[in-house]
Design a protein around this motif. Structure first.
Motif, PDB file in Angstrom:
ATOM      1  N   ALA A  82      11.567  11.989   8.467  1.00 22.65           N
ATOM      2  CA  ALA A  82      11.009  11.697   7.148  1.00 22.65           C
ATOM      3  C   ALA A  82      11.567  12.636   6.084  1.00 22.65           C
ATOM      4  O   ALA A  82      11.723  12.241   4.921  1.00 22.65           O
ATOM      5  CB  ALA A  82       9.483  11.802   7.204  1.00 22.65           C
ATOM      6  N   SER A  86       5.843  14.301  -1.127  1.00 27.45           N
ATOM      7  CA  SER A  86       5.075  13.063  -1.070  1.00 27.45           C
ATOM      8  C   SER A  86       4.388  12.796  -2.402  1.00 27.45           C
ATOM      9  O   SER A  86       4.117  13.709  -3.185  1.00 27.45           O
ATOM     10  CB  SER A  86       4.028  13.121   0.055  1.00 27.45           C
ATOM     11  OG  SER A  86       4.639  13.271   1.316  1.00 27.45           O
ATOM     12  N   HIS A 139      -0.080   3.705   0.321  1.00 28.13           N
ATOM     13  CA  HIS A 139       0.535   4.929   0.847  1.00 28.13           C
ATOM     14  C   HIS A 139       2.046   4.953   0.627  1.00 28.13           C
ATOM     15  O   HIS A 139       2.777   5.599   1.382  1.00 28.13           O
ATOM     16  CB  HIS A 139       0.240   5.079   2.339  1.00 28.13           C
ATOM     17  CG  HIS A 139      -1.225   5.142   2.651  1.00 28.13           C
ATOM     18  ND1 HIS A 139      -1.974   6.280   2.478  1.00 28.13           N
ATOM     19  CD2 HIS A 139      -2.079   4.180   3.103  1.00 28.13           C
ATOM     20  CE1 HIS A 139      -3.234   6.031   2.831  1.00 28.13           C
ATOM     21  NE2 HIS A 139      -3.322   4.772   3.204  1.00 28.13           N
ATOM     22  N   GLU A 140       2.521   4.263  -0.403  1.00 26.30           N
ATOM     23  CA  GLU A 140       3.948   4.275  -0.690  1.00 26.30           C
ATOM     24  C   GLU A 140       4.350   5.641  -1.246  1.00 26.30           C
ATOM     25  O   GLU A 140       3.782   6.123  -2.209  1.00 26.30           O
ATOM     26  CB  GLU A 140       4.284   3.183  -1.698  1.00 26.30           C
ATOM     27  CG  GLU A 140       5.775   3.049  -1.972  1.00 26.30           C
ATOM     28  CD  GLU A 140       6.076   1.904  -2.907  1.00 26.30           C
ATOM     29  OE1 GLU A 140       7.249   1.741  -3.272  1.00 26.30           O
ATOM     30  OE2 GLU A 140       5.134   1.179  -3.265  1.00 26.30           O
ATOM     31  N   LYS A 153       4.877  10.589   2.633  1.00 23.52           N
ATOM     32  CA  LYS A 153       5.680  10.839   3.827  1.00 23.52           C
ATOM     33  C   LYS A 153       4.840  11.352   4.974  1.00 23.52           C
ATOM     34  O   LYS A 153       5.098  11.020   6.143  1.00 23.52           O
ATOM     35  CB  LYS A 153       6.802  11.830   3.501  1.00 23.52           C
ATOM     36  CG  LYS A 153       7.842  11.285   2.539  1.00 23.52           C
ATOM     37  CD  LYS A 153       8.980  12.278   2.350  1.00 23.52           C
ATOM     38  CE  LYS A 153      10.038  11.696   1.424  1.00 23.52           C
ATOM     39  NZ  LYS A 153      11.180  12.623   1.230  1.00 23.52           N
ATOM     40  N   TRP A 196       1.801  10.617   5.626  1.00 29.09           N
ATOM     41  CA  TRP A 196       1.069   9.484   6.206  1.00 29.09           C
ATOM     42  C   TRP A 196       1.991   8.689   7.138  1.00 29.09           C
ATOM     43  O   TRP A 196       1.548   8.228   8.198  1.00 29.09           O
ATOM     44  CB  TRP A 196       0.547   8.594   5.086  1.00 29.09           C
ATOM     45  CG  TRP A 196      -0.303   7.456   5.565  1.00 29.09           C
ATOM     46  CD1 TRP A 196      -1.633   7.479   5.829  1.00 29.09           C
ATOM     47  CD2 TRP A 196       0.132   6.118   5.855  1.00 29.09           C
ATOM     48  NE1 TRP A 196      -2.060   6.243   6.263  1.00 29.09           N
ATOM     49  CE2 TRP A 196      -0.993   5.387   6.288  1.00 29.09           C
ATOM     50  CE3 TRP A 196       1.362   5.467   5.787  1.00 29.09           C
ATOM     51  CZ2 TRP A 196      -0.929   4.047   6.635  1.00 29.09           C
ATOM     52  CZ3 TRP A 196       1.429   4.124   6.147  1.00 29.09           C
ATOM     53  CH2 TRP A 196       0.304   3.434   6.560  1.00 29.09           C
ATOM     54  N   ASP A 197       3.267   8.523   6.758  1.00 29.99           N
ATOM     55  CA  ASP A 197       4.211   7.819   7.625  1.00 29.99           C
ATOM     56  C   ASP A 197       4.394   8.545   8.951  1.00 29.99           C
ATOM     57  O   ASP A 197       4.445   7.921  10.016  1.00 29.99           O
ATOM     58  CB  ASP A 197       5.567   7.701   6.919  1.00 29.99           C
ATOM     59  CG  ASP A 197       5.499   6.821   5.680  1.00 29.99           C
ATOM     60  OD1 ASP A 197       4.567   6.000   5.602  1.00 29.99           O
ATOM     61  OD2 ASP A 197       6.361   6.972   4.798  1.00 29.99           O
ATOM     62  N   GLU A 226       1.300   7.971  11.141  1.00 25.31           N
ATOM     63  CA  GLU A 226       1.225   6.625  11.692  1.00 25.31           C
ATOM     64  C   GLU A 226       2.218   6.458  12.843  1.00 25.31           C
ATOM     65  O   GLU A 226       1.899   5.837  13.859  1.00 25.31           O
ATOM     66  CB  GLU A 226       1.511   5.597  10.599  1.00 25.31           C
ATOM     67  CG  GLU A 226       0.381   5.442   9.591  1.00 25.31           C
ATOM     68  CD  GLU A 226      -0.919   5.005  10.242  1.00 25.31           C
ATOM     69  OE1 GLU A 226      -0.884   4.027  11.029  1.00 25.31           O
ATOM     70  OE2 GLU A 226      -1.952   5.647   9.988  1.00 25.31           O
ATOM     71  N   LYS A 227       3.413   7.021  12.690  1.00 21.68           N
ATOM     72  CA  LYS A 227       4.374   6.970  13.797  1.00 21.68           C
ATOM     73  C   LYS A 227       3.842   7.732  15.003  1.00 21.68           C
ATOM     74  O   LYS A 227       4.021   7.307  16.151  1.00 21.68           O
ATOM     75  CB  LYS A 227       5.709   7.565  13.337  1.00 21.68           C
ATOM     76  CG  LYS A 227       6.476   6.721  12.336  1.00 21.68           C
ATOM     77  CD  LYS A 227       7.057   5.493  12.992  1.00 21.68           C
ATOM     78  CE  LYS A 227       7.941   4.725  12.019  1.00 21.68           C
ATOM     79  NZ  LYS A 227       8.511   3.498  12.658  1.00 21.68           N
TER      80      LYS A 227
END
Length: 785
Positions: free
Chosen positions: A330, A394, A401-402, A405, A407-408, A411-412
């Motif tokens: 990320a 971020s 949540h665009e 980072k 949050w990404d 989630e991963k």
């Protein structure tokens, strides 16, 4: 060790010198040097014979202690071409031996020695932990044979979680299999699926704070957990932490499904290394009180396989996982490995040569102990630094949540923790699955006939059956490349099998007769068996997807419409190479779609040539029989007058150099403005003679006007002559032997210089920008047949 270093240095020095000498003279220059000096050819032939003899002796020495009865003989250059495949097999076997020897030397694998001295093994087991010779001293007994629950490799039912209890549960533990999707086989769901899907990370993950410095690595050590009392003490300390770092060391060479050999756990102040090869290893499930605690963040790096190994061997699950590998992606780091992060944030060089070591060895050598500890000792500090970078880069106010980072990454990490382990089931018919033959065959550009394809599948299944029975990895039983060699050669005897399967593994030696019988049976049944191309295309329908055809060339006034070309398929039945693709993921279309085939033919109006061409009419592209038939028919009323009015063209044409500049149009010039185009219909003979006569008269008149202008100071009737007469080279004075100087005015001298140099007048004009490529003057030439 010193002897090996000296030998290695001498070999490298000789190899480098040889390569430099070979590269200094290209192969294409040898014939040239032979022609210059006859002694060079003699020397080259002598050296070729010497090198060929040396290669022949090396091949013989490489096959001396093997089962190859007839090694390839290299007597001349033709024998090299004829025995090239056999030579490649010998070289492959040598590389395999070298790779195995290096692995044994570094401790990555252990040599299987049935006659090993047990007393020596016991003495080696009593050596101190810091002695690195323990890594390669003896063969290790399989620890899985001493487990309370010995692994079973023939499971066909869905994997049942090992959990006996479910700490921090939101829903109770499911004890019966259910259908996860309609029309699917019932299976056990992920025990913590509900908890993970509804999990919210602690606020500390979104809080920017100063990174907490790690403890000095040199002045601290780790606690080795090898009994249940030490396990209980470690558990109590872990419950007090807010973040913990976890890593695993795995062994999969002498086990079919693999075994977790070591677990490293670190907090901010302490490190533990847990022995996971104890018979009571399933009691480590008590760590779920920490691993599934939603208030404790579990930091791992590259946890994709770790998550499945934990639930497969120990019944452990991760709730609150933070994977630093996805954080590195990320943040756009140039590297994503743990060694890269250690170097970036800690300036610590990880000894990655121990990554593939045999982690079953006990007691654990100091080198392996320190390496295992370093994987988690610095990880929490790295987590702090990367968390701060994610927060700084971020944006938290965008919808969905665009731009978030962190949050990404979370989630991963959840997706990794939600993985479910399943037993590896072998499908001999379709070859699908992680252990099937399809993936290996699809990734290799091999084309086997029916018998070879049948032998390939039979040998592949035999390897899987033996690996499950002996509880060894499939590569330990038989490497992948040897399966291809056996399938292509289909050896009929035990001796022929040993000559192909180099180096011969212990399983092949002990079961050679069994394997030869499998090969013979498969070869006989493969005569009427399925074709490899058909099976591969049936298993993967995408192989038959059509590829867009190349655009057809634009015809020039075609008499008939072109026949539409069918779209080519990537691997259709009509293809000569069904397993070859017509496109490349890197280069694009293959060579048959070249620019030559895609180039469109221009119309006649766009062609500007220097040679005559016949009119490109529809008759050129029509069928010859139709043209002949059309010639026999009388002209129609519409076309007859036009044919009568057409004049027969003269056979004279003008070929002009395209490099010459264009002149102004001449009233007698039939080429006019387009002087670089071909005049297909030239003037008649009378017109040509009249034009030449007019040109001569004009030249005489221009010469008289030039003489008058020279006498009158360059003016005629008070107007300067614009059209200068052609320069008379015959009557011009010699430049090499100029006449004597006479008294003349500056104006007369300047005029004389212009007479000598017809281009001098152009120097009076203002100069423009120079051209990159200047055209040279050419000449017009007239040809007559």
């Amino acid at each position: 060790m010193e002897d090996f270093s000296s030998v290695e240095a001498s070999i490298k020095s000789a190899l480098i010198s040889t390569i430099r000498s070979a590269n200094s003279l290209g192969d294409e220059d040898l014939a040239f040097h032979r022609s210059l000096d006859s002694s060079v050819g003699t020397t080259l032939d002598r050296q070729n014979a010497r090198l060929l003899g040396l290669a022949d002796r090396l091949v013989g020495a490489a096959t001396a202690n093997t089962e190859i009865v007839r090694p390839p003989r290299l007597s001349d250059l033709e024998s090299v071409d004829g025995n090239w495949k056999a030579v490649v097999d010998v070289v492959d076997s040598l590389l395999e031996r070298a790779d195995t020897a290096l692995d044994e030397f570094t401790g990555a694998v252990k040599r299987l020695s049935p006659g090993v001295d047990q007393a020596a093994a016991q003495r080696a087991s009593k050596r101190p932990r810091h002695d690195p010779t323990v890594v390669k001293a003896y063969d290790i007994e399989k620890p899985q044979l001493r487990f309370d629950h010995v692994p079973k490799n023939d499971e066909v039912l869905p994997f049942k979680p090992l959990l006996l209890s479910k700490p921090h549960a939101s829903v109770p533990l499911e004890t019966e299999p259910i259908a996860l999707e309609p029309e699917t086989q019932p299976a056990y769901p992920h025990p913590y699926q509900h908890e993970l899907e509804n999990y919210r990370y602690p606020s500390s993950v979104y809080t920017h704070s100063e990174p907490i410095m790690y403890q000095p690595f040199e002045s601290t050590t780790a606690t080795f957990v090898e009994d249940e009392e030490a396990l209980a003490e470690m558990l109590e300390e872990l419950k007090q932490a807010k973040e913990i770092a976890v890593d695993l060391e795995h062994h999969d060479n002498r086990s079919y499904i693999g075994i977790v050999s070591l677990m490293q756990i670190s907090t901010r102040d302490k490190d533990w290394i847990v022995d996971t090869l104890k018979p009571w290893r399933r009691k480590l499930q008590c760590l779920n009180e920490v691993f599934t605690d939603p208030n404790i963040v579990k930091v791992l790096h590259g946890a994709y396989m770790d998550a499945m190994w934990l639930q497969r061997d120990l019944g452990l699950y991760l709730v609150g996982l933070f994977d630093t590998h996805y954080a590195a992606r990320a943040l756009g780091y140039t590297g994503g490995s743990l060694a890269f992060l250690l170097k970036k944030f800690i300036d610590f060089d990880a000894q990655k040569q121990y990554q593939t070591a045999d982690w079953r060895v006990r007691p654990l050598p100091k080198e392996l102990f320190d390496y295992a500890r370093s994987d988690t000792h610095f990880l929490l500090y790295i987590f702090d630094c990367m968390r701060n970078e994610l927060i700084e880069s971020s944006t938290f106010d965008a919808p969905d949540h665009e731009g978030d980072k962190i949050w990404d990454v979370l989630e991963k990490s959840k997706e990794v923790a939600l993985q479910r382990y399943e037993h590896p089931i072998y499908d001999a018919e379709s070859g699908q699955g992680s252990t099937g033959w399809y993936r290996m065959l699809a990734r290799t550009p091999a084309l086997l006939d029916k018998q070879q394809f049948a032998v390939f599948r039979a040998v592949h299944k035999w390897r899987d059956d033996v690996a499950r029975e002996q509880d060894d990895s499939t590569h330990y039983i038989l490497p992948n490349h040897q399966i291809f060699n056996i399938a292509k050669a289909m050896p009929p005897t035990r001796l022929a099998l040993f000559g192909i399967a180099q180096p011969v593994t212990q399983a092949v030696k002990l079961r050679a007769d069994e394997l030869v019988s499998v090969i013979a049976k498969a070869k006989e049944g493969g005569k009427d068996g399925p074709d490899m191309v058909e099976v591969m295309n049936r298993l993967d329908p995408r192989r038959n997807e059509p590829v867009s055809a190349d655009p057809e060339p634009v015809p020039v006034r075609q008499a008939k419409a072109p026949t539409p070309q069918p779209a080519r398929t990537m691997n259709g039945p009509s293809s000569t190479l069904p397993l070859r693709s017509t496109s490349s993921a890197f280069w694009g279309r293959a060579f048959e779609s070249s620019s030559y085939q895609k180039r469109a033919v221009s119309s006649r109006a766009d062609i500007s040539l220097a040679v005559p061409l016949p009119p490109l009419t529809a008759e050129i592209f029509a069928d010859p029989s139709e043209v002949m038939a059309a010639d026999d028919e009388p002209p129609t009323p519409e076309t007859a007058p036009a044919e009568e009015a057409r004049e027969e063209p003269d056979d004279t044409f003008v070929l002009k150099d395209t490099g010459r500049k264009r002149k102004r149009a001449d009233p007698f010039d039939g080429m006019a403005a387009n002087s670089d185009e071909v005049t297909l219909a030239g003037p008649s003979a009378e017109e040509t003679r009249a034009r030449e006569k007019a040109e001569r008269k004009a030249a005489k008149k221009a010469a008289k006007q030039a003489a008058k202008a020279a006498a009158a100071g360059g003016e005629v009737n008070g107007v300067e002559d614009e059209d200068e007469a052609p320069f008379d080279y015959a009557s011009a004075p010699s430049i090499l032997n100029p006449p004597r100087e006479t008294k003349e005015s500056a104006k007369e001298r300047k005029k004389r210089e212009k007479q000598l140099n017809p281009s001098a007048k152009s120097l009076d004009a203002p100069k423009g920008l120079p051209r990159n490529q200047k055209e040279k003057a050419g000449k017009s030439m007239t040809f007559r047949n």
